[in-house]
Design a protein around this motif. Structure first.
Motif, PDB file in Angstrom:
ATOM      1  N   PRO A  83      10.317   3.904   3.943  1.00  0.00           N
ATOM      2  CA  PRO A  83       8.946   3.300   4.112  1.00  0.00           C
ATOM      3  C   PRO A  83       7.966   4.154   4.615  1.00  0.00           C
ATOM      4  O   PRO A  83       7.085   4.294   4.508  1.00  0.00           O
ATOM      5  CB  PRO A  83       9.352   1.993   5.017  1.00  0.00           C
ATOM      6  CG  PRO A  83      10.819   1.730   4.873  1.00  0.00           C
ATOM      7  CD  PRO A  83      11.486   3.153   4.672  1.00  0.00           C
ATOM      8  N   ILE A  84       8.225   5.084   5.627  1.00  0.00           N
ATOM      9  CA  ILE A  84       7.339   6.142   6.203  1.00  0.00           C
ATOM     10  C   ILE A  84       6.850   6.939   5.271  1.00  0.00           C
ATOM     11  O   ILE A  84       5.423   7.188   5.174  1.00  0.00           O
ATOM     12  CB  ILE A  84       8.053   6.681   7.314  1.00  0.00           C
ATOM     13  CG1 ILE A  84       8.383   5.835   8.865  1.00  0.00           C
ATOM     14  CG2 ILE A  84       7.262   7.991   7.983  1.00  0.00           C
ATOM     15  CD1 ILE A  84       9.106   6.408   9.735  1.00  0.00           C
ATOM     16  N   ILE A  85       7.760   7.506   4.219  1.00  0.00           N
ATOM     17  CA  ILE A  85       7.493   8.254   3.233  1.00  0.00           C
ATOM     18  C   ILE A  85       6.561   7.794   2.458  1.00  0.00           C
ATOM     19  O   ILE A  85       5.629   8.368   1.916  1.00  0.00           O
ATOM     20  CB  ILE A  85       8.596   9.003   2.710  1.00  0.00           C
ATOM     21  CG1 ILE A  85       9.277   9.914   3.569  1.00  0.00           C
ATOM     22  CG2 ILE A  85       8.562   9.696   1.538  1.00  0.00           C
ATOM     23  CD1 ILE A  85      10.938  10.174   3.311  1.00  0.00           C
ATOM     24  N   LEU A  86       7.052   6.419   2.052  1.00  0.00           N
ATOM     25  CA  LEU A  86       6.090   5.898   1.004  1.00  0.00           C
ATOM     26  C   LEU A  86       4.720   5.674   1.371  1.00  0.00           C
ATOM     27  O   LEU A  86       3.312   5.818   1.051  1.00  0.00           O
ATOM     28  CB  LEU A  86       6.613   4.410   0.780  1.00  0.00           C
ATOM     29  CG  LEU A  86       5.612   3.306  -0.085  1.00  0.00           C
ATOM     30  CD1 LEU A  86       5.559   3.979  -1.550  1.00  0.00           C
ATOM     31  CD2 LEU A  86       6.117   2.072  -0.207  1.00  0.00           C
ATOM     32  N   ASP A  87       4.478   5.346   2.680  1.00  0.00           N
ATOM     33  CA  ASP A  87       3.098   5.103   3.619  1.00  0.00           C
ATOM     34  C   ASP A  87       2.319   6.295   3.403  1.00  0.00           C
ATOM     35  O   ASP A  87       1.347   6.554   3.048  1.00  0.00           O
ATOM     36  CB  ASP A  87       3.372   4.976   4.928  1.00  0.00           C
ATOM     37  CG  ASP A  87       2.246   4.130   5.397  1.00  0.00           C
ATOM     38  OD1 ASP A  87       1.515   3.383   4.730  1.00  0.00           O
ATOM     39  OD2 ASP A  87       1.883   4.519   6.644  1.00  0.00           O
ATOM     40  N   PHE A  88       3.009   7.388   3.619  1.00  0.00           N
ATOM     41  CA  PHE A  88       2.397   9.037   3.665  1.00  0.00           C
ATOM     42  C   PHE A  88       2.100   9.188   2.245  1.00  0.00           C
ATOM     43  O   PHE A  88       0.832   9.711   1.986  1.00  0.00           O
ATOM     44  CB  PHE A  88       3.065   9.923   4.010  1.00  0.00           C
ATOM     45  CG  PHE A  88       3.526  10.003   5.599  1.00  0.00           C
ATOM     46  CD1 PHE A  88       2.442   9.432   6.279  1.00  0.00           C
ATOM     47  CD2 PHE A  88       4.776  10.492   5.891  1.00  0.00           C
ATOM     48  CE1 PHE A  88       2.763   9.543   7.745  1.00  0.00           C
ATOM     49  CE2 PHE A  88       4.931  10.503   7.496  1.00  0.00           C
ATOM     50  CZ  PHE A  88       3.909  10.097   8.429  1.00  0.00           C
ATOM     51  N   LEU A  89       2.947   9.192   1.190  1.00  0.00           N
ATOM     52  CA  LEU A  89       2.377   8.999  -0.290  1.00  0.00           C
ATOM     53  C   LEU A  89       1.236   8.620  -0.710  1.00  0.00           C
ATOM     54  O   LEU A  89       0.511   8.988  -1.322  1.00  0.00           O
ATOM     55  CB  LEU A  89       3.748   8.746  -1.043  1.00  0.00           C
ATOM     56  CG  LEU A  89       5.139   9.864  -1.173  1.00  0.00           C
ATOM     57  CD1 LEU A  89       6.248   9.089  -1.707  1.00  0.00           C
ATOM     58  CD2 LEU A  89       4.635  11.151  -1.677  1.00  0.00           C
TER      59      LEU A  89
END
Length: 200
Positions: A83-89
């Protein structure tokens, strides 16, 4: 036993933590020391540090090295990493400026369970599923780096492949617009090639 000695400083005092993470990053080029980091439960601790702007760059680089080992990819499923990576993407305007982010996202989405978590994560003001937000962003910006992640998703099982159904006309349209051999064309063509199910 260097990793055992360093693990107690993560998390810790900001200045000491930053230099410790940098040292761990240098050590993570060695497969044996990477495994020691996994054994000392470093993955969830470093994932939490990704949320802090001071530690984002070095944390992602360290996690990228750990995620190169196939047996470690599944361990990220039980953390907030996806979820953190998705947010950054979704937030980073130019993904070329965040190579560690893309590299980590590409590695993690090679794992079926991580791919499922990314697709099902609810994000954005409209509370939309992560899959739709990511594909819509990639189509809007015609971003080959985002499509690298999407291509990985298209390799997964039939339930994830079916999510592509509404976007196939957009992908074909994009393919027709692109000049032959471009990075974007390669990723979109690879994505379509993976959607080898009767429904599509």
């Amino acid at each position: 036993n260097i990793v055992d000695k360093l693990a107690r400083f993560v998390p810790g005092h900001d200045v000491l933590l930053l230099v410790t993470l940098r040292l761990l990053l240098n050590l993570s080029f060695d497969p044996t020391l990477r495994q020691h980091m996994v054994d000392r439960s470093m993955i969830p601790r470093v994932v939490e540090l990704m949320k802090n702007p001071h530690f984002q760059h070095v944390s992602m680089a360290l996690l990228y090295h750990i995620s190169m080992d196939d047996k470690c990819k599944s361990m990220f499923t039980y953390t907030a990493a996806v979820p953190i990576i998705l947010d950054f993407l979704l937030q980073v305007e130019d993904l070329h400026s965040a190579p560690e982010l893309i590299a980590l996202a590409v590695n993690l989405t090679q794992n079926q369970r991580n791919a499922e978590v990314l697709c099902e994560t609810i994000a954005g003001a409209e509370q939309t599923r992560g899959f739709d937000l990511l594909v819509q962003r990639a189509l809007r910006y015609q971003d080959p780096l985002a499509f690298k992640v999407i291509r990985n998703l298209s390799q997964q099982d039939v339930n994830i492949k079916l999510k592509f159904q509404p976007y196939v006309p957009d992908l074909i349209y994009l393919l027709k617009l692109e000049e032959a051999g471009s990075d974007l064309m390669v990723e979109v063509l690879g994505t379509l090639g993976n959607l080898n199910i009767p429904q599509i």
